[in-house]
Design a protein around this motif. Structure first.
Motif, PDB file in Angstrom:
ATOM      1  N   ALA A 724      28.491  38.713  10.571  1.00 19.61           N
ATOM      2  CA  ALA A 724      27.185  38.981  11.184  1.00 19.61           C
ATOM      3  C   ALA A 724      27.331  39.988  12.318  1.00 19.61           C
ATOM      4  N   LEU A 725      28.375  39.840  13.129  1.00 14.31           N
ATOM      5  CA  LEU A 725      28.605  40.786  14.222  1.00 14.31           C
ATOM      6  C   LEU A 725      28.946  42.170  13.685  1.00 14.31           C
ATOM      7  N   ALA A 726      29.684  42.230  12.573  1.00 13.20           N
ATOM      8  CA  ALA A 726      30.014  43.523  11.968  1.00 13.20           C
ATOM      9  C   ALA A 726      28.760  44.220  11.452  1.00 13.20           C
ATOM     10  N   HIS A 727      27.885  43.474  10.756  1.00  9.98           N
ATOM     11  CA  HIS A 727      26.632  44.059  10.280  1.00  9.98           C
ATOM     12  C   HIS A 727      25.777  44.520  11.461  1.00  9.98           C
ATOM     13  N   HIS A 728      25.755  43.705  12.527  1.00  7.96           N
ATOM     14  CA  HIS A 728      24.973  44.071  13.708  1.00  7.96           C
ATOM     15  C   HIS A 728      25.491  45.367  14.316  1.00  7.96           C
ATOM     16  N   ARG A 734      19.136  43.100   8.892  1.00 10.35           N
ATOM     17  CA  ARG A 734      18.815  42.102   7.864  1.00 10.35           C
ATOM     18  C   ARG A 734      20.081  41.365   7.423  1.00 10.35           C
ATOM     19  N   ALA A 735      21.140  42.103   7.120  1.00 10.64           N
ATOM     20  CA  ALA A 735      22.382  41.455   6.689  1.00 10.64           C
ATOM     21  C   ALA A 735      22.966  40.603   7.812  1.00 10.64           C
ATOM     22  N   ALA A 736      22.855  41.089   9.065  1.00 10.10           N
ATOM     23  CA  ALA A 736      23.396  40.345  10.211  1.00 10.10           C
ATOM     24  C   ALA A 736      22.683  39.015  10.366  1.00 10.10           C
ATOM     25  N   THR A 737      21.333  39.043  10.290  1.00 11.59           N
ATOM     26  CA  THR A 737      20.600  37.786  10.461  1.00 11.59           C
ATOM     27  C   THR A 737      20.829  36.844   9.286  1.00 11.59           C
ATOM     28  N   LEU A 740      24.134  35.255   9.998  1.00 10.36           N
ATOM     29  CA  LEU A 740      24.002  34.378  11.152  1.00 10.36           C
ATOM     30  C   LEU A 740      23.287  33.086  10.775  1.00 10.36           C
ATOM     31  N   ALA A 741      22.293  33.186   9.911  1.00 11.88           N
ATOM     32  CA  ALA A 741      21.584  31.987   9.466  1.00 11.88           C
ATOM     33  C   ALA A 741      22.524  31.045   8.733  1.00 11.88           C
ATOM     34  N   VAL A 742      23.422  31.611   7.912  1.00 13.12           N
ATOM     35  CA  VAL A 742      24.385  30.784   7.174  1.00 13.12           C
ATOM     36  C   VAL A 742      25.314  30.063   8.138  1.00 13.12           C
ATOM     37  N   ARG A 769      17.479  37.650  19.180  1.00 16.49           N
ATOM     38  CA  ARG A 769      16.577  38.276  18.212  1.00 16.49           C
ATOM     39  C   ARG A 769      16.184  37.283  17.116  1.00 16.49           C
ATOM     40  N   MET A 770      17.130  36.418  16.720  1.00 14.51           N
ATOM     41  CA  MET A 770      16.855  35.480  15.629  1.00 14.51           C
ATOM     42  C   MET A 770      15.987  34.316  16.084  1.00 14.51           C
ATOM     43  N   ALA A 771      16.089  33.915  17.343  1.00 12.04           N
ATOM     44  CA  ALA A 771      15.446  32.686  17.808  1.00 12.04           C
ATOM     45  C   ALA A 771      13.950  32.672  17.541  1.00 12.04           C
ATOM     46  N   GLY A 772      13.309  33.811  17.650  1.00 11.00           N
ATOM     47  CA  GLY A 772      11.867  33.805  17.473  1.00 11.00           C
ATOM     48  C   GLY A 772      11.398  34.136  16.078  1.00 11.00           C
TER      49      GLY A 772
END
Length: 868
Positions: A724-728, A734-737, A740-742, A769-772
């Motif tokens: 997730a950090l690499a995608h970010h 989209r790939a990062a979140t 991260l969700a997984v 960013r994901m929290a909301g």
């Protein structure tokens, strides 16, 4: 010496009138076998306890534990007990000149340096011991009584000769004897015995001629006087003296076995009455020994006259000792009689008991007297030699001895008529022979593991399980442990956890609670690898509850359990609780930690410091961990160097992290393996920090595939986080979140917190960013982690080396420790119990990072803690 110490004991610090004579003396007569440090410590504790002193209960438990404790832990325990002795006492180390083991010298030095004020050490020796004598002299803490001090003055010689030896001698004869012997007590006694036979009808006779007939050094005087004494003894007495001189200790029945007479007890009593150089060893006058110099001369004379008879006497002594259950003493006489086969038989009988009492050096010394072919013919002895080579890392020599042991199992075991007194030892030997095939396979598995041969480890461990009988719980537990280690190293964590659980149950059935609890550390580590911190926590808590129910001193794995639980609590964000458990482990010290686990305290503290944002402290703690790490015991699934590289990455010290990767030889194109996974995840973080996220993504994809195939949630959680950090970093939100969700969906419910938060700002940005915007359950996990970042840290810093670390009460105790008051006297002055004082002193020692009273006072002086 005991009577003299009791009657006249004083110190330079306090006059006899203030404290009176010494009430108790703990006497330890040393022999050559006390070179073995565990044996010496056992005998030292026995000496204290024989003087009715409440000393050494914990030390004995440490010495009898399943794992060899560090000598410092045993000695600190002894000194702590001595601190609480009320009244003065002396510990006597007699015949110290027989000791040549550096480990024993170090232990005695520690003891002398740290004895409390009310305890004095007295050492008798024929040569200066290699102790810190010059330092003790400089401090005024050494009283030396040398040969010149022990010489009788003319007046003392007169009292001894006329009153003790009951001789009527003219003053000039007394003066002449004192001069000829130079006041030497042993020479005077022998001269008096001989002079008795030279008196004439008028009471003077040939005494004058006798006095003038000898001169020279002590050695020549002794030889001459012994000849005089022996030649003028009745034949019955002289024969008894010579034939029993081969014995280190004498009792009536044993003497009868050598002399083929029935007057042994009466003869010993007669020799004592006549002051003929016998020393009683007990109050009942059942056991005696000869004066050492007298015995040496008797043995030399017997050997010169009849060497064959010497062998016969040793053999006779050995037979009596075996029949009466004194097997270790029988071994020594067997060695002296050069009966190799019998010695080997006897060592087999004593092997189990000596190993349980940690007297391995004694066994090695005995085996060194035997030809190799005799040892190889006996499976138990050959296996012991193989195990000894294994413990010293000499893997090439191990296999040959184990081969010999297996070949010896095909032959009928030797039988020795041990008698009823040794029947238990014979049963132990036969039981050990029955379990030996499985144990040989376990040792082979150990060699394979140390060489990194996973297939060989598994093969030998399975063979051990097949050979072990259902009741061979230890063998089954050990074999299961090796299978579990192999599965762990291969990344098959489910099998590893199941195998270790079964192995622990076998150890429990064998009554080996310490080893059983030690396996909890391993099994919990495997549960963490499976991504189950909550399960690891429950396992640690259950193990600690079991340990607390055990009576006696703290078990040698309890500190490791506290460290393991601390690390899990840190991961879950319970930093105050984690710090408390690390404090407990540190206070318990090395006596509650196995050597192979001692690096864990530092790595756990490093994790706490990182959670607090102290990365410099983290790196410093990891630097301290590295020298304590012992390779070869467990799979190194979290290398310390890689953990340090992760801290460098967070600090932006990428050149140093890159140097780590280069030295380690880890590259993005390496195939994923479980043992390399931690290094590869560290490398992936480095690639992201260097702006090479694309290379990291390829590596992370392979790790995820391997983790999913092996059902390792721990691998999935961490690899998904780093991806997730690499995608970010690549701008692919989209790939990062998605990743991260997984990782949040699996990791947060499982109990992970610091794994995420320790990634720092890049992760927090993504999380915010994901929290909301994430689905409800994932958003809740994100909000929970964000809330944790707002909570004050609860980590305790390492103890500060300042007065602030000590309470007012502890400072008061510390100032009293700097006086010459005894432990009970300090307790009375503070109006507390001795146990309460023990608690205060333990806290002081821990906070000052010392283990003895002397060291605590020295540290306090250095820091100015006693100035107010």
């Amino acid at each position: 010496m005991t009577q003299w110490l009791t009657a006249t004991g004083t110190t330079d610090h306090q006059k006899r009138s203030e404290r009176g004579p010494i009430a108790r003396v703990a006497w330890l007569s040393l022999d050559e076998e006390d070179h073995d440090l565990p044996r010496f410590l056992n005998h030292l504790v026995a000496a204290f306890r024989s003087a009715d002193l409440d000393v050494g209960a914990e030390a004995l438990t440490l010495l009898e534990s399943d794992h060899v404790p560090p000598a410092d832990a045993v000695l600190v325990s002894i000194v702590s007990d001595l601190e609480m002795i009320d009244g003065r006492m002396v510990v006597v180390l007699d015949d110290y000149h027989v000791i040549d083991a550096p480990t024993v010298h170090e232990a005695v030095t520690f003891l002398i340096e740290n004895l409390p004020p009310q305890v004095t050490a007295a050492i008798t020796t024929r040569a200066d011991p290699p102790l810190s004598l010059s330092r003790l002299r400089a401090r005024g803490e050494l009283v030396e009584i040398r040969a010149a001090d022990l010489r009788f003055t003319p007046d003392e010689a007169e009292v001894f000769l006329t009153r003790t030896m009951d001789l009527q001698l003219e003053p000039e004869w007394v003066a002449a004897l004192a001069a000829r012997t130079e006041g030497w007590a042993a020479g005077l006694q022998l001269a008096a015995l001989s002079a008795r036979t030279h008196t004439g009808v008028d009471g003077s006779g040939g005494v004058a001629r006798f006095v003038e007939s000898f001169s020279g050094t002590h050695r020549f005087v002794l030889d001459y006087l012994v000849e005089e004494v022996l030649d003028r003894q009745p034949e019955q007495v002289a024969g008894f003296l010579l034939e029993t001189s081969v014995l280190d200790q004498l009792t009536g029945e044993l003497c009868d076995a050598l002399t083929r007479r029935s007057d042994g007890r009466a003869m010993l009593e007669r020799l004592e009455r006549e002051n003929l150089f016998v020393v009683p060893l007990d109050d009942e006058r059942r056991w005696y020994r000869y004066h050492h110099l007298f015995a040496d001369t008797l043995r030399a004379r017997l050997g010169a006259r009849d060497p064959g008879r010497v062998v016969e006497l040793h053999a006779a002594a050995g037979r009596w000792l075996v029949q009466n259950g004194f097997l270790a003493d029988a071994v020594r006489h067997g060695i002296a009689s050069a009966d190799h086969e019998r010695v080997a038989d006897l060592i087999e009988l004593t092997l189990g008991d000596l190993r349980r009492r940690r007297q391995d050096r004694t066994i090695r010394d005995w085996l060194a007297t035997l030809p190799d072919d005799v040892v190889r013919d006996r499976p138990l002895l050959a296996t012991f030699v193989g195990w000894s080579r294994l413990s010293h890392g000499d893997f090439n020599a191990v296999e040959g001895w184990l081969d010999a042991a297996e070949a010896g199992l095909l032959r009928a075991p030797s039988k020795i008529n041990a008698g009823d007194a040794a029947a238990g030892a014979a049963r132990d030997r036969d039981a050990e022979l029955g379990s030996l095939p499985a144990m040989i396979a376990i040792y082979r598995a150990s060699v394979a593991q140390a060489r990194g041969d996973v297939d060989g480890t598994v093969s030998q461990a399975r063979r051990a399980l097949a050979l072990a009988q259902p009741e061979d719980h230890f063998a089954r537990g050990a074999a299961g442990g090796f299978l579990g280690l192999a599965a762990w190293a291969a990344g098959d964590l489910g099998t590893a956890a199941d195998t270790f659980t079964a192995a622990a149950a076998n150890l429990h059935a064998a009554g080996m609670i310490t080893d059983e609890l030690g396996m909890a550390v391993i099994t919990a580590s495997i549960w963490l690898g499976r991504g189950r911190p909550l399960q690891a926590r429950r396992l640690y808590e259950q193990a600690l509850a079991t340990a607390e129910r055990q009576s006696g001193p703290v078990l040698s794995t309890v500190g490791d359990l506290h460290v393991g639980l601390a690390d899990v609590l840190r991961e879950q964000g319970e930093l105050e609780a984690a710090a408390a458990h690390l404090d407990i482990a540190r206070e318990l010290g090395e006596r509650a930690s196995l050597p192979e686990n001692r690096h864990r305290w530092y790595t756990a503290m490093a994790g706490l410091l990182q959670a607090r944002g102290d990365l410099d402290g983290t790196i410093a703690m990891l630097d301290r961990a590295e020298p304590t790490f012992l390779p070869g015991y467990f799979p190194d699934v979290r290398p310390i160097a890689a953990t340090r590289a992760r801290a460098w990455i967070l600090q932006g010290r990428l050149e140093e992290a890159q140097a780590w990767a280069r030295d380690r030889g880890v590259a993005p194109t390496d195939p994923p393996t479980y043992l390399a996974e931690y290094d590869q995840l560290t490398l992936a973080r480095l690639l992201v920090a260097q702006g090479r996220a694309g290379e990291a993504l390829d590596l992370l994809g392979q790790i995820l595939d391997a983790g999913q195939a092996a059902d390792r949630d721990g691998s999935l959680i961490e690899a998904s986080l780093v991806r997730a950090l690499a995608h970010h970093a690549n701008g692919d939100t989209r790939a990062a979140t998605a990743d991260l969700a997984v990782t949040l969906s699996i990791g947060v419910p499982a109990g992970y917190s610091r794994l995420f938060l320790d990634e720092g700002n890049p992760f927090l940005e993504l999380l915010d960013r994901m929290a909301g915007s994430a689905p409800e359950d994932v958003g809740e996990h994100a909000e929970r982690l964000l809330a944790a970042t707002q909570e004050p840290s609860g980590i305790a810093h390492p103890r500060r080396d300042s007065e602030d670390g000590l309470s007012a009460r502890e400072l008061e105790v510390l100032r009293l420790l700097a006086t010459e008051l005894t432990g009970p006297e300090i307790a009375r002055q503070l109006f507390v119990s001795v146990n309460t004082l023990r608690t205060h002193t333990k806290h002081i020692f821990t906070k000052l990072d010392v283990s003895t009273r002397r060291a605590a006072v020295g540290r306090a002086v250095d820091r100015g803690l006693l100035s107010s």
